[in-house]
Design a protein around this motif. Structure first.
Motif, PDB file in Angstrom:
ATOM      1  N   VAL A 247     -22.068 -12.453  10.609  1.00  0.00           N
ATOM      2  CA  VAL A 247     -20.877 -13.196  10.226  1.00  0.00           C
ATOM      3  C   VAL A 247     -21.279 -14.197   9.152  1.00  0.00           C
ATOM      4  O   VAL A 247     -22.273 -14.903   9.296  1.00  0.00           O
ATOM      5  N   ASP A 248     -20.512 -14.227   8.051  1.00  0.00           N
ATOM      6  CA  ASP A 248     -20.780 -15.189   6.987  1.00  0.00           C
ATOM      7  C   ASP A 248     -20.226 -16.547   7.385  1.00  0.00           C
ATOM      8  O   ASP A 248     -19.059 -16.667   7.775  1.00  0.00           O
ATOM      9  N   VAL A 249     -21.067 -17.566   7.288  1.00  0.00           N
ATOM     10  CA  VAL A 249     -20.676 -18.923   7.645  1.00  0.00           C
ATOM     11  C   VAL A 249     -21.204 -19.864   6.574  1.00  0.00           C
ATOM     12  O   VAL A 249     -22.337 -19.713   6.118  1.00  0.00           O
ATOM     13  N   SER A 250     -20.363 -20.815   6.169  1.00  0.00           N
ATOM     14  CA  SER A 250     -20.857 -21.830   5.240  1.00  0.00           C
ATOM     15  C   SER A 250     -20.690 -23.189   5.910  1.00  0.00           C
ATOM     16  O   SER A 250     -19.674 -23.463   6.551  1.00  0.00           O
ATOM     17  N   ILE A 251     -21.705 -24.012   5.759  1.00  0.00           N
ATOM     18  CA  ILE A 251     -21.712 -25.324   6.384  1.00  0.00           C
ATOM     19  C   ILE A 251     -21.997 -26.363   5.311  1.00  0.00           C
ATOM     20  O   ILE A 251     -22.949 -26.222   4.539  1.00  0.00           O
ATOM     21  N   ASP A 252     -21.167 -27.389   5.258  1.00  0.00           N
ATOM     22  CA  ASP A 252     -21.373 -28.480   4.309  1.00  0.00           C
ATOM     23  C   ASP A 252     -22.167 -29.568   5.018  1.00  0.00           C
ATOM     24  O   ASP A 252     -21.612 -30.336   5.797  1.00  0.00           O
ATOM     25  N   ILE A 253     -23.460 -29.623   4.751  1.00  0.00           N
ATOM     26  CA  ILE A 253     -24.305 -30.595   5.445  1.00  0.00           C
ATOM     27  C   ILE A 253     -24.261 -31.970   4.794  1.00  0.00           C
ATOM     28  O   ILE A 253     -24.898 -32.899   5.272  1.00  0.00           O
ATOM     29  N   HIS A 254     -23.491 -32.095   3.708  1.00  0.00           N
ATOM     30  CA  HIS A 254     -23.431 -33.370   3.011  1.00  0.00           C
ATOM     31  C   HIS A 254     -22.318 -34.272   3.530  1.00  0.00           C
ATOM     32  O   HIS A 254     -22.246 -35.433   3.149  1.00  0.00           O
ATOM     33  N   THR A 255     -21.449 -33.762   4.360  1.00  0.00           N
ATOM     34  CA  THR A 255     -20.403 -34.605   4.921  1.00  0.00           C
ATOM     35  C   THR A 255     -20.867 -35.146   6.264  1.00  0.00           C
ATOM     36  O   THR A 255     -21.693 -34.552   6.942  1.00  0.00           O
ATOM     37  N   SER A 256     -20.332 -36.289   6.603  1.00  0.00           N
ATOM     38  CA  SER A 256     -20.665 -36.860   7.903  1.00  0.00           C
ATOM     39  C   SER A 256     -19.454 -37.606   8.446  1.00  0.00           C
ATOM     40  O   SER A 256     -18.529 -37.928   7.698  1.00  0.00           O
ATOM     41  N   LYS A 257     -19.471 -37.860   9.707  1.00  0.00           N
ATOM     42  CA  LYS A 257     -18.391 -38.590  10.354  1.00  0.00           C
ATOM     43  C   LYS A 257     -18.988 -39.745  11.129  1.00  0.00           C
ATOM     44  O   LYS A 257     -20.094 -39.657  11.646  1.00  0.00           O
ATOM     45  N   VAL A 258     -18.233 -40.800  11.193  1.00  0.00           N
ATOM     46  CA  VAL A 258     -18.609 -41.952  11.987  1.00  0.00           C
ATOM     47  C   VAL A 258     -17.513 -42.121  13.037  1.00  0.00           C
ATOM     48  O   VAL A 258     -16.331 -42.066  12.722  1.00  0.00           O
ATOM     49  N   TYR A 259     -17.897 -42.279  14.252  1.00  0.00           N
ATOM     50  CA  TYR A 259     -16.933 -42.406  15.334  1.00  0.00           C
ATOM     51  C   TYR A 259     -16.778 -43.861  15.719  1.00  0.00           C
ATOM     52  O   TYR A 259     -17.756 -44.603  15.835  1.00  0.00           O
ATOM     53  N   CYS A 260     -15.532 -44.279  15.904  1.00  0.00           N
ATOM     54  CA  CYS A 260     -15.211 -45.654  16.287  1.00  0.00           C
ATOM     55  C   CYS A 260     -14.390 -45.624  17.566  1.00  0.00           C
ATOM     56  O   CYS A 260     -13.518 -44.769  17.732  1.00  0.00           O
TER      57      CYS A 260
END
Length: 102
Positions: free
Chosen positions: A55-68
């Motif tokens: 299965v072809d999958v692309s992942i953007d490792i440059h984004t991040s999330k901060v949880y509050c």
């Protein structure tokens, strides 16, 4: 892990029946997520590679999330507003924060 089942699975099932039964048969269906996890916790996916497809999958490792943390009563109100606007709670919060910061 997501596995896509196709006609290939049927061919492999027939092929694997001819082989010696060194591995447990792959269940046709799992009754629950717990059964799925229990099976794969005790079995190696390498024993079942013939049942899987690439299965072809692309992942953007440059984004991040901060949880509050959000107060529970406030979250309930946010969920109601988000539902009314047809967006997720997270999207609504981000939109409102962008407006406030701008």
């Amino acid at each position: 892990m997501l596995v896509i089942w196709t006609k290939k699975r049927e061919r492999v099932m027939l092929k694997s029946k001819k082989q010696s039964s060194q591995q447990d048969p792959l269940p046709e269906n799992f009754g629950s997520l717990e059964e799925f996890c229990e099976f794969w916790d005790t079995h190696s996916t390498s024993d079942y590679e013939d049942f899987m497809e690439d299965v072809d999958v692309s992942i953007d490792i440059h984004t991040s999330k901060v949880y509050c943390a959000v107060a529970k009563d406030l979250l309930t109100q946010l969920q109601i507003h988000a539902r009314q606007q047809g967006v997720s709670t997270e999207t609504l919060i981000n939109l409102w924060l962008r407006e406030k910061v701008a």
